[in-house]
Design a protein around this motif. Structure first.
Motif, PDB file in Angstrom:
ATOM      1  N   ARG A  60     -78.720  53.374-127.637  1.00 33.91           N
ATOM      2  CA  ARG A  60     -77.865  53.692-126.500  1.00 33.91           C
ATOM      3  C   ARG A  60     -77.636  55.198-126.458  1.00 33.91           C
ATOM      4  O   ARG A  60     -77.132  55.791-127.417  1.00 33.91           O
ATOM      5  CB  ARG A  60     -76.549  52.934-126.650  1.00 33.91           C
ATOM      6  CG  ARG A  60     -75.515  53.211-125.590  1.00 33.91           C
ATOM      7  CD  ARG A  60     -74.470  52.135-125.687  1.00 33.91           C
ATOM      8  NE  ARG A  60     -73.180  52.567-125.188  1.00 33.91           N
ATOM      9  CZ  ARG A  60     -72.259  51.737-124.755  1.00 33.91           C
ATOM     10  NH1 ARG A  60     -72.490  50.433-124.766  1.00 33.91           N
ATOM     11  NH2 ARG A  60     -71.096  52.173-124.338  1.00 33.91           N
TER      12      ARG A  60
ATOM     13  N   VAL B  16     -79.786  52.469-122.231  1.00 33.56           N
ATOM     14  CA  VAL B  16     -80.130  51.680-123.417  1.00 33.56           C
ATOM     15  C   VAL B  16     -81.635  51.467-123.383  1.00 33.56           C
ATOM     16  O   VAL B  16     -82.172  50.948-122.398  1.00 33.56           O
ATOM     17  CB  VAL B  16     -79.383  50.336-123.457  1.00 33.56           C
ATOM     18  CG1 VAL B  16     -79.861  49.508-124.649  1.00 33.56           C
ATOM     19  CG2 VAL B  16     -77.874  50.559-123.563  1.00 33.56           C
TER      20      VAL B  16
ATOM     21  N   TYR C 200     -77.628  50.013-130.705  1.00 32.11           N
ATOM     22  CA  TYR C 200     -76.842  49.125-129.848  1.00 32.11           C
ATOM     23  C   TYR C 200     -76.014  48.166-130.699  1.00 32.11           C
ATOM     24  O   TYR C 200     -74.885  47.837-130.349  1.00 32.11           O
ATOM     25  CB  TYR C 200     -77.775  48.349-128.923  1.00 32.11           C
ATOM     26  CG  TYR C 200     -77.050  47.479-127.927  1.00 32.11           C
ATOM     27  CD1 TYR C 200     -76.493  48.021-126.777  1.00 32.11           C
ATOM     28  CD2 TYR C 200     -76.900  46.108-128.151  1.00 32.11           C
ATOM     29  CE1 TYR C 200     -75.817  47.241-125.871  1.00 32.11           C
ATOM     30  CE2 TYR C 200     -76.226  45.313-127.245  1.00 32.11           C
ATOM     31  CZ  TYR C 200     -75.676  45.870-126.110  1.00 32.11           C
ATOM     32  OH  TYR C 200     -74.998  45.081-125.217  1.00 32.11           O
TER      33      TYR C 200
END
Length: 438
Positions: free
Chosen positions: A325, A288, A316
């Motif tokens: 992500r 992330v 995300y």
């Protein structure tokens, strides 16, 4: 019916937490044994700068009734719509699939699939939508479809369907390519696909941490063996300092993935351990990354990628589109013990591809959180109903021991929650909670 006084729950993922809460509510003294130093398992709690992110499962389907009830017991959370939102490059064009807009989603599916497969896909979707049990492994529908598991999933559909529609589903949900997945398990994936998803407004880790106030948890403690003697279940444990101990319990719920449960149960039953070892798992690596500016737009929040290590890149959250992500999975994304530098190099390559697909300018990043799971995804097996029957038969002689995990009902958070409740019900010799599935 006798309620066991002292019960161990091995594993503090969603399966273990749901089992522990059900046993605690029944009046048992519960002790969770967890090899990690925090709760949540493959939810994957990690720090990203000054905020907390989840590198594993984090979105809650509206059909996740048992998981939502569990979170409510832990204090509750608000929800904001998130939805399955992903895009594909089909014939050189970006095609988006958004579960929040069913009309547009159907149009996208038609563009992704070979028209000859649409009736078959629609038939499965209708059965899953009308029968809740069909969303889980071992259902009547799963067993019926599983009769054709002599061939992989890809062999049941035409190539366009396998490449553009099936692959994003099987890679994202099981880490498996369509030629590594099986028709008998596809209804479980379809159940996740047709659900609508929300994101908790309270962090999942904050809610799950409240389990610590209800039951005792032994962190950084590994279970090296499970046996029985004089009606008790014995756990051989090794703590963080390498000190071995043996502890007696009235009953034990083993709430881990199959690959982790197998060596624990081998001293008790090699046939049982052998069945657990046969379940396939695939690796995944997740990063992330925090960017200064948004990477994705509101209508295109994720993109499934082919022919490269990164299988999916997405926002995300619905509004946090400057957090991206990256998931490395599927045949090309099965990394072996990657360093953070190696992962970030792959992220940089994916960023270049995203700029080409999305038409965006280069973005500066400020922080990254990375996690590698050597065995992240449960890939199931062909003829899975037969496997589940054999597992039930192998477990039955060992009273006082119950199993839960991603290999019993499915990989979703809801399936794991239900398997934990079912394990608790088995140990309590009581009816299952309403809505739970054994």
């Amino acid at each position: 019916m006798t309620t066991p006084d002292r019960v161990a729950v091995v594993g503090a993922g969603v399966s273990g937490i749901s089992a522990a809460l059900a046993l605690h509510q029944a009046g048992c003294a519960v002790e969770i044994v967890e090899r990690d130093d925090r709760i949540g398992g493959r939810i994957g709690v990690a720090a990203l700068g000054d905020r907390e992110v989840l590198l594993g499962g984090k979105n809650i389907g509206r059909g996740y009734t048992r998981l939502r009830a569990l979170l409510e017991r832990l204090g509750g959370t608000g929800y904001e719509p998130f939805g399955i939102n992903t895009s594909r490059i089909v014939a050189g064009k970006l095609v988006s699939l958004d579960s929040e807009n069913r009309t547009e989603a159907m149009g996208a599916i038609v563009r992704m699939c070979d028209w000859r497969d649409l009736i078959k896909l629609d038939g499965i979707a209708r059965k899953v939508r009308t029968t809740e049990s069909a969303r889980f492994l071992g259902s009547d529908l799963a067993r019926k479809l599983g009769r054709h598991d002599d061939r992989p999933l890809s062999a049941h559909f035409h190539r366009n369907t396998a490449d553009h529609f099936l692959r994003p589903i099987t890679v994202r949900m099981n880490g498996a390519e369509p030629d590594e997945a099986y028709f008998g398990n596809f209804a479980v994936n379809m159940g996740m696909l047709i659900d609508r998803f929300d994101q908790p407004t309270t962090g999942l880790s904050a809610l799950l941490a409240r389990v610590e106030s209800l039951v005792e948890i032994r962190y950084r403690t590994a279970v090296t063996g499970i046996t029985k003697a004089d009606g008790d279940v014995l756990l051989d444990l090794v703590d963080a300092n390498g000190r071995p101990t043996r502890t007696r319990y009235d009953a034990v719920a083993v709430c881990t993935p199959a690959h982790a449960a197998a060596p624990m149960l081998a001293p008790l039953s090699e046939p049982l351990a052998g069945l657990l070892r046969s379940v396939r798992y695939f690796p995944a690596t997740v990063a992330v990354v925090h960017y200064v500016h948004d990477v994705f737009a509101a209508d295109v929040r994720a993109i499934a990628l082919d022919d490269q290590p990164c299988s999916n890149a997405g926002s995300y959250g619905r509004a946090t589109r400057n957090l991206v992500r990256y998931t490395f999975s599927g045949r090309r994304g099965r990394l072996t013990d990657p360093t953070d530098t190696e992962v970030l190099d792959l992220v940089a390559d994916t960023e270049r591809r995203l700029r080409n697909h999305l038409g965006i300018a280069p973005q500066s990043s400020t922080a990254a959180a990375i996690r590698h799971w050597p065995q992240a995804y449960c890939g199931y097996l062909p003829h899975y109903g037969d496997f589940l029957d054999a597992l039930t038969a192998a477990t039955a002689p060992h009273t006082g021991i119950a199993l839960a995990g991603d290999y019993l009902l499915g990989t979703s958070l809801e399936a794991c929650c239900r398997s934990g409740e079912a394990a608790a019900a088995t140990l309590l010799s009581a009816p299952l909670p309403q809505g739970a599935t054994r």
